[in-house]
Enzyme design. Structure first.
Site, PDB file in Angstrom:
ATOM      1  N   LEU A  33       0.802  -1.229   0.000  1.00 10.53           N
ATOM      2  CA  LEU A  33       0.000   0.000   0.000  1.00 10.53           C
ATOM      3  C   LEU A  33       0.836   1.283   0.000  1.00 10.53           C
ATOM      4  O   LEU A  33       0.343   2.343   0.363  1.00 10.53           O
ATOM      5  CB  LEU A  33      -1.004  -0.003   1.165  1.00 10.53           C
ATOM      6  CG  LEU A  33      -1.980  -1.186   1.197  1.00 10.53           C
ATOM      7  CD1 LEU A  33      -2.891  -1.078   2.418  1.00 10.53           C
ATOM      8  CD2 LEU A  33      -2.780  -1.277  -0.086  1.00 10.53           C
ATOM      9  N   TYR A 140      15.448   3.077 -13.154  1.00 17.08           N
ATOM     10  CA  TYR A 140      14.163   2.390 -13.254  1.00 17.08           C
ATOM     11  C   TYR A 140      14.195   1.357 -14.376  1.00 17.08           C
ATOM     12  O   TYR A 140      13.900   0.174 -14.167  1.00 17.08           O
ATOM     13  CB  TYR A 140      13.023   3.392 -13.489  1.00 17.08           C
ATOM     14  CG  TYR A 140      11.738   2.736 -13.925  1.00 17.08           C
ATOM     15  CD1 TYR A 140      11.108   1.786 -13.123  1.00 17.08           C
ATOM     16  CD2 TYR A 140      11.153   3.036 -15.158  1.00 17.08           C
ATOM     17  CE1 TYR A 140       9.935   1.164 -13.531  1.00 17.08           C
ATOM     18  CE2 TYR A 140       9.982   2.424 -15.564  1.00 17.08           C
ATOM     19  CZ  TYR A 140       9.379   1.489 -14.751  1.00 17.08           C
ATOM     20  OH  TYR A 140       8.222   0.875 -15.157  1.00 17.08           O
ATOM     21  N   LYS A 144      14.225  -2.933 -14.057  1.00 11.32           N
ATOM     22  CA  LYS A 144      13.255  -3.824 -14.692  1.00 11.32           C
ATOM     23  C   LYS A 144      13.945  -4.809 -15.642  1.00 11.32           C
ATOM     24  O   LYS A 144      13.545  -5.968 -15.736  1.00 11.32           O
ATOM     25  CB  LYS A 144      12.187  -3.014 -15.430  1.00 11.32           C
ATOM     26  CG  LYS A 144      11.331  -2.148 -14.506  1.00 11.32           C
ATOM     27  CD  LYS A 144      10.456  -2.957 -13.582  1.00 11.32           C
ATOM     28  CE  LYS A 144       9.087  -3.094 -14.168  1.00 11.32           C
ATOM     29  NZ  LYS A 144       8.102  -3.670 -13.253  1.00 11.32           N
TER      30      LYS A 144
END
Length: 160
Positions: A33, A140, A144
């Site tokens: 969350l 980033y 990935k």
């Protein structure tokens, strides 16, 4: 099918949860969350926690007899990744490794991974195709790409 949707309280993940539920699958969402929202999880069971918590992931996989995993959990802001690369390597790379290890230990070998075109960097031609060389230009995209390579290695070594 019994599906664990990691990052299922985020935008893309929550839509996948709805689609899976409508298709009659048993859905469990694992989300810390940090960028997702509890109220976005409109189906299935929500487990609040981090994919980097191997013990939690293993117990969730076992408790819910999960067949497959869909992985949408990632820090995903290019500019932030340049300013705070450690956050991206910790969450995207180390978190994914913990998830994969939990899956391996429990025996879950099916995974769908949400990657990014940022792994291609600034391509020489458009449109980007699967064979376009991957050369990310920010943490980033690189984080990935590392995950994509981990998945290839896990597929070869462990039959994912």
């Amino acid at each position: 099918m019994r599906v664990l949707v990691v990052g299922g309280a985020g935008y893309i993940g929550s839509h996948m949860v709805r689609l899976l539920d409508r298709a009659g699958h048993h859905v469990v969402v694992l989300d810390n969350l940090s960028t997702g929202f509890r109220e976005a999880v409109t189906a299935g069971t929500l487990v609040v926690g981090d994919m980097g918590d191997r013990a939690l992931v293993e117990s969730t996989l076992r408790e819910h007899a999960i067949d497959s995993v869909m992985h949408f959990a990632a820090c995903a802001l290019v500019g932030e990744s340049v300013q705070d690369p450690g956050k991206y390597y910790q969450n995207n790379v180390a978190g994914t490794l913990a998830l994969l290890e939990a899956m391996r230990v429990v025996g879950v070998k099916k995974i769908v991974f949400s990657s990014t075109c940022a792994t291609y960097g600034i391509p020489d031609e458009m449109p980007i195709r699967e064979g376009t060389p991957q050369d990310p230009v920010n943490p980033y995209g690189f984080s990935k790409l590392v995950c994509e390579r981990m998945l290839e290695d896990y597929a070869r070594a462990y039959g994912f």
